[in-house]
Design a protein around this motif. Structure first.
Motif, mmCIF file in Angstrom:
data_model
loop_
_atom_site.group_PDB
_atom_site.id
_atom_site.type_symbol
_atom_site.label_atom_id
_atom_site.label_comp_id
_atom_site.label_asym_id
_atom_site.label_seq_id
_atom_site.Cartn_x
_atom_site.Cartn_y
_atom_site.Cartn_z
ATOM 1 N N UNK A 42 0.846 -1.201 0.000
ATOM 2 C CA UNK A 42 0.000 0.000 0.000
ATOM 3 C C UNK A 42 0.876 1.244 0.000
ATOM 4 N N UNK A 43 1.945 1.224 0.798
ATOM 5 C CA UNK A 43 2.878 2.347 0.831
ATOM 6 C C UNK A 43 3.645 2.473 -0.485
ATOM 7 N N UNK A 44 4.153 1.364 -0.997
ATOM 8 C CA UNK A 44 4.946 1.393 -2.224
ATOM 9 C C UNK A 44 4.108 1.849 -3.414
ATOM 10 N N UNK A 45 2.887 1.328 -3.530
ATOM 11 C CA UNK A 45 2.033 1.693 -4.661
ATOM 12 C C UNK A 45 1.595 3.154 -4.588
ATOM 13 N N UNK A 46 1.373 3.655 -3.374
ATOM 14 C CA UNK A 46 0.981 5.063 -3.228
ATOM 15 C C UNK A 46 2.079 6.004 -3.703
ATOM 16 N N UNK A 47 3.309 5.753 -3.263
ATOM 17 C CA UNK A 47 4.405 6.621 -3.715
ATOM 18 C C UNK A 47 4.697 6.380 -5.195
ATOM 19 N N UNK A 48 4.392 5.181 -5.701
ATOM 20 C CA UNK A 48 4.594 4.902 -7.125
ATOM 21 C C UNK A 48 3.612 5.688 -7.984
ATOM 22 N N UNK A 49 2.368 5.819 -7.515
ATOM 23 C CA UNK A 49 1.373 6.598 -8.255
ATOM 24 C C UNK A 49 1.787 8.063 -8.315
ATOM 25 N N UNK A 50 2.233 8.585 -7.176
ATOM 26 C CA UNK A 50 2.689 9.986 -7.165
ATOM 27 C C UNK A 50 3.915 10.149 -8.054
ATOM 28 N N UNK A 51 4.823 9.162 -8.022
ATOM 29 C CA UNK A 51 6.019 9.206 -8.856
ATOM 30 C C UNK A 51 5.681 9.098 -10.338
ATOM 31 N N UNK A 52 4.488 8.607 -10.654
ATOM 32 C CA UNK A 52 4.005 8.585 -12.030
ATOM 33 C C UNK A 52 3.381 9.929 -12.424
ATOM 34 N N UNK A 53 2.621 10.518 -11.504
ATOM 35 C CA UNK A 53 1.932 11.778 -11.806
ATOM 36 C C UNK A 53 2.904 12.941 -11.974
ATOM 37 N N UNK A 54 3.966 12.943 -11.179
ATOM 38 C CA UNK A 54 4.904 14.085 -11.214
ATOM 39 C C UNK A 54 5.571 14.219 -12.584
ATOM 40 N N UNK A 55 6.230 13.180 -13.116
ATOM 41 C CA UNK A 55 6.818 13.334 -14.447
ATOM 42 C C UNK A 55 5.777 13.445 -15.551
ATOM 43 N N UNK A 56 4.566 12.942 -15.301
ATOM 44 C CA UNK A 56 3.484 13.135 -16.263
ATOM 45 C C UNK A 56 3.207 14.627 -16.438
ATOM 46 N N UNK A 57 3.176 15.359 -15.324
ATOM 47 C CA UNK A 57 2.985 16.810 -15.373
ATOM 48 C C UNK A 57 4.160 17.481 -16.078
ATOM 49 N N UNK A 58 5.345 16.882 -15.953
ATOM 50 C CA UNK A 58 6.531 17.499 -16.544
ATOM 51 C C UNK A 58 6.443 17.600 -18.057
ATOM 52 N N UNK A 59 5.811 16.607 -18.709
ATOM 53 C CA UNK A 59 5.826 16.571 -20.176
ATOM 54 C C UNK A 59 4.479 16.817 -20.833
ATOM 55 N N UNK A 60 3.405 16.868 -20.053
ATOM 56 C CA UNK A 60 2.086 16.951 -20.672
ATOM 57 C C UNK A 60 1.855 18.288 -21.383
ATOM 58 N N UNK A 61 2.707 19.275 -21.105
ATOM 59 C CA UNK A 61 2.585 20.557 -21.786
ATOM 60 C C UNK A 61 3.180 20.516 -23.199
ATOM 61 N N UNK A 62 3.999 19.495 -23.498
ATOM 62 C CA UNK A 62 4.763 19.467 -24.751
ATOM 63 C C UNK A 62 3.911 19.668 -26.013
ATOM 64 N N UNK A 63 2.805 18.939 -26.203
ATOM 65 C CA UNK A 63 2.039 19.136 -27.450
ATOM 66 C C UNK A 63 1.302 20.468 -27.510
ATOM 67 N N UNK A 64 1.211 21.174 -26.384
ATOM 68 C CA UNK A 64 0.471 22.436 -26.348
ATOM 69 C C UNK A 64 1.386 23.658 -26.380
ATOM 70 N N UNK A 65 2.691 23.447 -26.481
ATOM 71 C CA UNK A 65 3.640 24.564 -26.385
ATOM 72 C C UNK A 65 3.364 25.630 -27.434
#
Length: 518
Positions: A73-96
């Motif tokens: 439960x702890x590992x998966x929770x931090x894994x989800x956040x670790x997925x969302x953070x870099x997702x935010x990093x690149x999701x602006x790319x097609x809209x630049x």
């Protein structure tokens, strides 16, 4: 356990003060007609070191002995956040390009930096967050940074000019990198070395898969609702995850847990003659500990050759990936005339390749260690760098770059360069997970710091290398531009093999032994 004791004064007429000047029976001295009263000596309390109960592998308070449900439960929770953070990093790319139109700018510098400045926050955050986690524990850092990450992401959507967007993108990366920096430490707290490969693979994949999924979401949302809604939609997901994190996450850092245990025992006994103290406690002040911790990632980078070379390799791969992320939309819009939504979809094959690489790594990483243990051989961190894992990754990454670059240059069907991005994604995850797990195993006590050192160099490369992306392609073309990147990655390809073969000897050399606790 040792107690402080005093010898009894001698019997008879002998003056005890001559032999035992500190004895309590000598509390009075006669000087002429005057009698002076001496203060009673201070008896120091008995110090009892507090650790896990013996046998250590059965103590339910030790995170290593928690149930699988709580651990995952702890590992998966931090894994989800670790997925969302870099997702935010690149999701602006097609809209630049739409952002540039909205802000009325034609700067190629802003075009790439608006994406990569998020990763610059990745480089700076670990310098502060890693030492804080080793001083105050993991959970308080997670909760604080998660809330800040949500706030800064919302403010990105409310930005009114280039400067506001860049500042809030940087701060989002700075706060969001916490789970990526400290997550390895949490896994090291919870999972023994021989079972750690699967957990690290699941946690690590978010850092690679996130940047590839982000543009798909960003391209669709931009086309339907506008670029600002990219940040507001993802903020909903972040908000839900933050709530779950407050419910699920538990403190795992042994030094903090044992300190709390010692404080609890002192309160329960309420005996001034006995003082419980964590066996992991330091005699230095919190300020000194913080300064040591904040310098440790830099010390590991500069004074430990194994860390230096492995982090440099990861930095080259990561910087190259973010250069690709920042330029994909320009390439496929210019060469293949893709729409904004379609330009977001070009990240999908890289994500598929990453998932295949994750499955491959999960299959072979722990299996290699278990086979060695079953054969009665000593399991070493360098076993994480077995050729069966590192060789395919080290070769696949540059191969994908060659295929992508020259097929775009030749204007072949768009599916062919997409195969190249999938091959690159496959190779990248093998190298990231293999090197990350190796660093955690080799420097287990300072897992958060060594991953912080990795994140600093990786984040700096991921922020700065993409700035030259469009100029590189303008000068050399798609084929030779990507070939230059591929040759650079190929030059580092032997590194994992060399470290896997000689890393243990290198770490044992006296000249390279560094005391990271001071």
């Amino acid at each position: 356990m040792t107690a402080l004791k005093h010898k009894a004064p001698p019997e008879g007429n002998e003056k005890c003060c001559d032999r035992y000047p500190s004895s309590s029976s000598c509390s009075k001295e006669t000087i002429g007609q005057a009698t002076l009263t001496q203060p009673e000596p201070v008896v120091e309390p008995v110090i009892i070191a507090v650790g896990w109960e013996e046998p250590e592998d059965l103590d339910p308070e030790s995170p290593m002995n928690w149930s699988s449900v709580v651990k995952w439960a702890n590992i998966l929770t931090i894994s989800v956040i670790s997925f969302l953070v870099p997702l935010v990093s690149s999701m602006l790319a097609p809209a630049v390009q739409l952002v540039m139109q909205d802000f009325k700018t034609t700067s190629t510098w802003f075009a790439t930096f608006s994406v990569s400045i998020f990763v610059l926050g990745f480089a700076c955050g670990p310098l502060l967050l890693a030492p804080l986690s080793e001083l105050y524990g993991r959970v308080i850092v997670y909760h604080t940074t998660n809330v800040l990450f949500l706030a800064f992401t919302l403010l990105c959507g409310a930005s009114r000019n280039e400067a506001m967007l860049l500042v809030f993108r940087f701060l989002s990366g700075f706060a969001g990198v916490a789970t990526i920096t400290i997550g390895s430490g949490t896994i090291a707290d919870l999972v023994p070395r021989e079972k750690r490969g699967k957990a690290v693979s699941i946690w690590s994949v978010g850092t690679i898969l996130g940047p590839m999924v982000g543009p798909i979401i960003g391209g669709y949302v931009t086309e339907v609702a506008g670029w600002r809604w990219i940040f507001w939609v993802i903020s909903i997901a972040i908000g839900l995850t933050v709530i779950i994190a407050f419910i699920v996450l538990k403190e795992t850092y042994p030094a903090v847990l044992l300190e709390r245990k010692a404080a609890r025992l002192n309160k329960e006994t309420n005996d001034a003659s006995i003082r419980y103290r964590s066996k992991l406690a330091s005699d230095t002040t919190p300020r000194e500990l913080f300064m040591r911790s904040i310098m440790r990632p830099a010390t590991m980078l500069t004074c430990c050759p194994v860390v230096t070379v492995m982090c440099a390799y990861v930095a080259v791969l990561y910087g190259t990936l973010y250069l690709l992320f920042a330029t994909y939309s320009f390439v496929f819009k210019e060469v293949y005339e893709f729409s904004t939504f379609a330009a977001g979809l070009v990240f999908l094959p890289g994500g598929i390749g990453t998932l295949l690489g994750l499955l491959y790594t999960a299959q072979w990483s722990d299996r290699t260690l278990k086979r060695r243990a079953a054969a009665g051989k000593t399991v070493a961190p360098e076993d994480r760098l077995a050729l069966i894992i590192t060789l395919p990754g080290a070769l696949a990454f540059p191969l994908g770059l060659f295929l992508y670059g020259w097929t775009v240059e030749g204007h072949l069907h768009w599916i062919v360069p997409q195969i190249g991005t999938a091959v690159t994604g496959f190779g990248s995850i093998l190298m990231f997970v293999g090197i990350q797990t190796y660093l955690i195993d080799a420097f287990e006590e300072y897992a958060a710091s060594v991953v912080g050192a990795n994140a600093v160099l990786r984040g700096t490369a991921g922020a700065l290398i993409p700035l030259c992306g469009l100029d590189l392609y303008n000068a050399l073309g798609w084929g030779w531009g990507n070939s230059l990147l591929a040759f650079t990655a190929l030059a580092f390809a032997p590194v994992p093999w060399v470290v896997g073969k000689y890393g243990a000897k290198l770490r044992r050399l006296q000249a390279f032994q560094v005391n990271f606790s001071s």
